[in-house]
Design a protein around this motif. Structure first.
Motif, PDB file in Angstrom:
ATOM      1  N   ILE A   5       0.498  -0.732  -0.160  1.00 21.30           N
ATOM      2  CA  ILE A   5      -0.012  -0.447  -0.240  1.00 21.30           C
ATOM      3  C   ILE A   5       1.335   1.229  -0.268  1.00 21.30           C
ATOM      4  CG2 ILE A   5      -1.982   1.404   1.617  1.00 21.30           C
ATOM      5  CD1 ILE A   5      -2.933  -1.033   2.760  1.00 21.30           C
ATOM      6  N   ALA A   6       2.078   1.501   0.894  1.00 22.85           N
ATOM      7  CA  ALA A   6       2.890   2.201   1.040  1.00 22.85           C
ATOM      8  C   ALA A   6       3.676   2.566  -0.403  1.00 22.85           C
ATOM      9  CB  ALA A   6       3.615   1.847   2.177  1.00 22.85           C
ATOM     10  N   ALA A   7       3.499   1.254  -1.330  1.00 22.42           N
ATOM     11  CA  ALA A   7       4.341   1.276  -2.277  1.00 22.42           C
ATOM     12  C   ALA A   7       3.921   2.220  -3.843  1.00 22.42           C
ATOM     13  CB  ALA A   7       4.629   0.850  -2.672  1.00 22.42           C
ATOM     14  N   GLN A  34       1.300   9.102  -5.402  1.00 22.55           N
ATOM     15  CA  GLN A  34       1.791  10.529  -5.367  1.00 22.55           C
ATOM     16  C   GLN A  34       3.100  11.097  -6.846  1.00 22.55           C
ATOM     17  OE1 GLN A  34       3.244  10.009  -1.266  1.00 22.55           O
ATOM     18  NE2 GLN A  34       1.569  10.525  -0.315  1.00 22.55           N
ATOM     19  N   GLY A  35       3.541  10.264  -7.198  1.00 25.71           N
ATOM     20  CA  GLY A  35       4.350  10.584  -8.388  1.00 25.71           C
ATOM     21  C   GLY A  35       3.460  10.840  -9.212  1.00 25.71           C
ATOM     22  N   LEU A  41       0.699  11.926  -9.860  1.00 27.21           N
ATOM     23  CA  LEU A  41       0.408  13.118  -8.866  1.00 27.21           C
ATOM     24  C   LEU A  41       1.071  14.692  -9.193  1.00 27.21           C
ATOM     25  CD1 LEU A  41      -2.557  14.738  -8.069  1.00 27.21           C
ATOM     26  CD2 LEU A  41      -2.293  14.030  -6.613  1.00 27.21           C
ATOM     27  N   SER A  42       1.959  14.260  -9.172  1.00 33.00           N
ATOM     28  CA  SER A  42       3.392  14.940  -8.816  1.00 33.00           C
ATOM     29  C   SER A  42       3.320  15.247 -10.265  1.00 33.00           C
ATOM     30  CB  SER A  42       4.404  14.857  -8.142  1.00 33.00           C
ATOM     31  OG  SER A  42       3.537  15.063  -6.952  1.00 33.00           O
ATOM     32  N   ARG A  43       3.792  14.527 -10.931  1.00 31.99           N
ATOM     33  CA  ARG A  43       4.166  14.744 -12.244  1.00 31.99           C
ATOM     34  C   ARG A  43       2.402  15.485 -13.476  1.00 31.99           C
ATOM     35  NH1 ARG A  43       6.757   9.811 -11.548  1.00 31.99           N
ATOM     36  NH2 ARG A  43       4.964   8.376 -13.086  1.00 31.99           N
ATOM     37  N   TRP A  44       1.919  15.075 -13.106  1.00 37.31           N
ATOM     38  CA  TRP A  44       0.483  15.581 -13.564  1.00 37.31           C
ATOM     39  C   TRP A  44       0.113  17.295 -13.370  1.00 37.31           C
ATOM     40  CZ3 TRP A  44      -3.808  17.601 -11.247  1.00 37.31           C
ATOM     41  CH2 TRP A  44      -4.805  17.707 -11.980  1.00 37.31           C
ATOM     42  N   TRP A  45       0.538  17.325 -11.963  1.00 37.36           N
ATOM     43  CA  TRP A  45       0.787  18.588 -11.474  1.00 37.36           C
ATOM     44  C   TRP A  45       1.353  19.656 -12.185  1.00 37.36           C
ATOM     45  CZ3 TRP A  45      -3.117  21.870 -10.255  1.00 37.36           C
ATOM     46  CH2 TRP A  45      -2.695  22.841  -9.458  1.00 37.36           C
ATOM     47  N   ALA A  46       2.803  19.050 -11.840  1.00 36.08           N
ATOM     48  CA  ALA A  46       3.963  19.242 -12.735  1.00 36.08           C
ATOM     49  C   ALA A  46       3.526  20.405 -14.405  1.00 36.08           C
ATOM     50  CB  ALA A  46       5.169  19.207 -12.576  1.00 36.08           C
TER      51      ALA A  46
END
Length: 226
Positions: free
Chosen positions: A205-207, A213-214, A216-221
């Protein structure tokens, strides 16, 4: 929890000690001064007297005609016995000869000037304020006040009880080794497997969370770079 088990163990040990101290036979060397019958009030201390069904009659006022044997010890202090049949109740002395024992006590009476010393076997306690008396089981004359016959009945009973306790302890150990310990090990192994699966699930689950999150961060960037 440990202190509770310790207190429980101490209480159990005290109860067992008191039970054996009351029930096991004891022997005292005394001089018989009197043997008589007396109407005795039986009330809250009834547990320390013989059961009425052993032949002792109790009237409507709660009084019972009890045989007593007055004695004096070597130091001059008095010691009083009751003389009742025990029947088949506890302790299992199977005593039915209280009349004969009273006759023996009457015959063995003596004075301080010309003492006849007697070893009396009895069980129970002498508590004066509660009118509790040990019950005489048997008696026999001895040579003098310093004679202390070996209390072999009590020793024999303790040896038998010790052997029974050892047998029970061995049976419990075998039962624990064959049944309880394997069950505990199996439960521990099952718990370890469940814990391992839980750890693996948490790692997964953590992975997945880090990967999401990665992304989402790339999409937001990517959106901010437009």
């Amino acid at each position: 929890m440990r202190w509770f088990l310790t207190v429980l163990g101490v209480l159990f040990g005290v109860i067992v000690f008191l039970f054996l101290d009351y029930s096991l036979p004891s022997r005292q060397t005394v001089r018989i001064t009197d043997a008589y019958n007396r109407l005795t009030d039986i009330g809250a201390n009834a547990i320390f007297y013989a059961s009425p069904d052993t032949g002792t009659v109790q009237n409507a006022q709660g009084q019972r005609d009890v045989r007593f044997i007055n004695t004096a010890r070597a130091n001059g202090k008095p010691y009083v016995y009751r003389n009742e049949d025990t029947g088949w109740i506890w302790p299992p002395y199977f005593k039915y000869d209280s009349s004969n024992l009273q006759a023996e006590a009457t015959d063995m009476q003596s004075s301080a000037a010309s003492p006849q010393w007697v070893s009396i076997t009895s069980y129970g306690w002498r508590i004066s304020w509660a009118s509790i008396y040990p019950n005489a089981i048997s008696m026999r004359p001895v040579a003098g006040p310093d004679v202390r016959p070996f209390n072999w009945p009590a020793v024999l009973i303790l040896l038998v009880l010790g052997a029974l306790l050892f047998l029970i302890w061995r049976m419990w150990n075998q039962f624990r080794e064959r049944t309880i310990d394997p069950a505990v090990r199996s439960a521990d192994e099952a718990w370890d497997r469940m814990d391992a699966r839980a750890d693996a699930a948490r790692d997964h689950i953590a992975a997945e969370t880090r990967e999401a999150q990665g992304r989402l961060s790339r999409w937001w960037a990517g959106i901010r770079g437009r």
